[in-house]
Design a protein around this motif. Structure first.
Motif, mmCIF file in Angstrom:
data_model
loop_
_atom_site.group_PDB
_atom_site.id
_atom_site.type_symbol
_atom_site.label_atom_id
_atom_site.label_comp_id
_atom_site.label_asym_id
_atom_site.label_seq_id
_atom_site.Cartn_x
_atom_site.Cartn_y
_atom_site.Cartn_z
ATOM 1 N N ARG A 1 49.710 77.685 23.202
ATOM 2 C CA ARG A 1 49.941 78.890 24.005
ATOM 3 C C ARG A 1 50.512 79.990 23.140
ATOM 4 O O ARG A 1 51.220 79.747 22.173
ATOM 5 C CB ARG A 1 50.932 78.590 25.130
ATOM 6 N N ARG A 2 50.155 81.229 23.490
ATOM 7 C CA ARG A 2 50.706 82.429 22.842
ATOM 8 C C ARG A 2 50.269 82.592 21.381
ATOM 9 O O ARG A 2 50.968 83.180 20.590
ATOM 10 C CB ARG A 2 52.234 82.452 22.926
ATOM 11 N N PHE A 3 49.093 82.058 21.022
ATOM 12 C CA PHE A 3 48.585 82.190 19.661
ATOM 13 C C PHE A 3 47.456 83.205 19.552
ATOM 14 O O PHE A 3 46.730 83.203 18.571
ATOM 15 C CB PHE A 3 48.129 80.830 19.112
ATOM 16 N N GLY A 4 47.247 84.028 20.566
ATOM 17 C CA GLY A 4 46.287 85.114 20.477
ATOM 18 C C GLY A 4 44.854 84.787 20.847
ATOM 19 O O GLY A 4 43.937 85.511 20.457
ATOM 20 N N LEU B 1 43.560 87.595 23.141
ATOM 21 C CA LEU B 1 43.386 88.817 22.372
ATOM 22 C C LEU B 1 42.139 88.730 21.491
ATOM 23 O O LEU B 1 41.387 89.696 21.375
ATOM 24 C CB LEU B 1 44.617 89.107 21.519
ATOM 25 N N LEU B 2 41.875 87.573 20.902
ATOM 26 C CA LEU B 2 40.670 87.398 20.092
ATOM 27 C C LEU B 2 39.419 87.572 20.947
ATOM 28 O O LEU B 2 38.490 88.293 20.565
ATOM 29 C CB LEU B 2 40.650 86.025 19.426
ATOM 30 N N VAL B 3 39.395 86.962 22.118
ATOM 31 C CA VAL B 3 38.239 87.077 23.000
ATOM 32 C C VAL B 3 38.061 88.526 23.453
ATOM 33 O O VAL B 3 36.948 89.049 23.494
ATOM 34 C CB VAL B 3 38.364 86.111 24.202
ATOM 35 N N ASP B 4 39.159 89.217 23.761
ATOM 36 C CA ASP B 4 39.067 90.617 24.167
ATOM 37 C C ASP B 4 38.593 91.492 22.999
ATOM 38 O O ASP B 4 37.826 92.430 23.202
ATOM 39 C CB ASP B 4 40.413 91.120 24.694
ATOM 40 N N THR B 5 39.019 91.188 21.783
ATOM 41 C CA THR B 5 38.562 91.925 20.609
ATOM 42 C C THR B 5 37.062 91.733 20.413
ATOM 43 O O THR B 5 36.337 92.688 20.108
ATOM 44 C CB THR B 5 39.331 91.476 19.346
#
Length: 67
Positions: A50-53, A56-60
């Protein structure tokens, strides 16, 4: 004398690339690595704590595909 550079905040809890940029947060640009992942044409399993991004990676990746 130059004015000090405004401090950026850490993106704690931010899971979208757009919000991260809007809020002028610190960000390590890994889009080059994301493009390498896309071009390899393989399937990937993102197994991280958890909380490893992961979000955010998928959204990027979404932002890259949308241009």
């Amino acid at each position: 004398m130059t004015s000090p550079t405004p401090k950026r905040r850490l993106p704690i809890g931010i899971q979208t690339f757009a919000k991260l940029r809007e809020d002028n947060c610190y960000y390590v640009d890994k889009t080059g690595l994301a493009i390498d992942l896309i071009e390899s044409g393989s399937a990937f399993f993102l197994s991280r704590p958890r909380r490893f991004g992961k979000s955010l990676l998928v959204d990027t990746l979404k932002e890259l595909f949308e241009g």
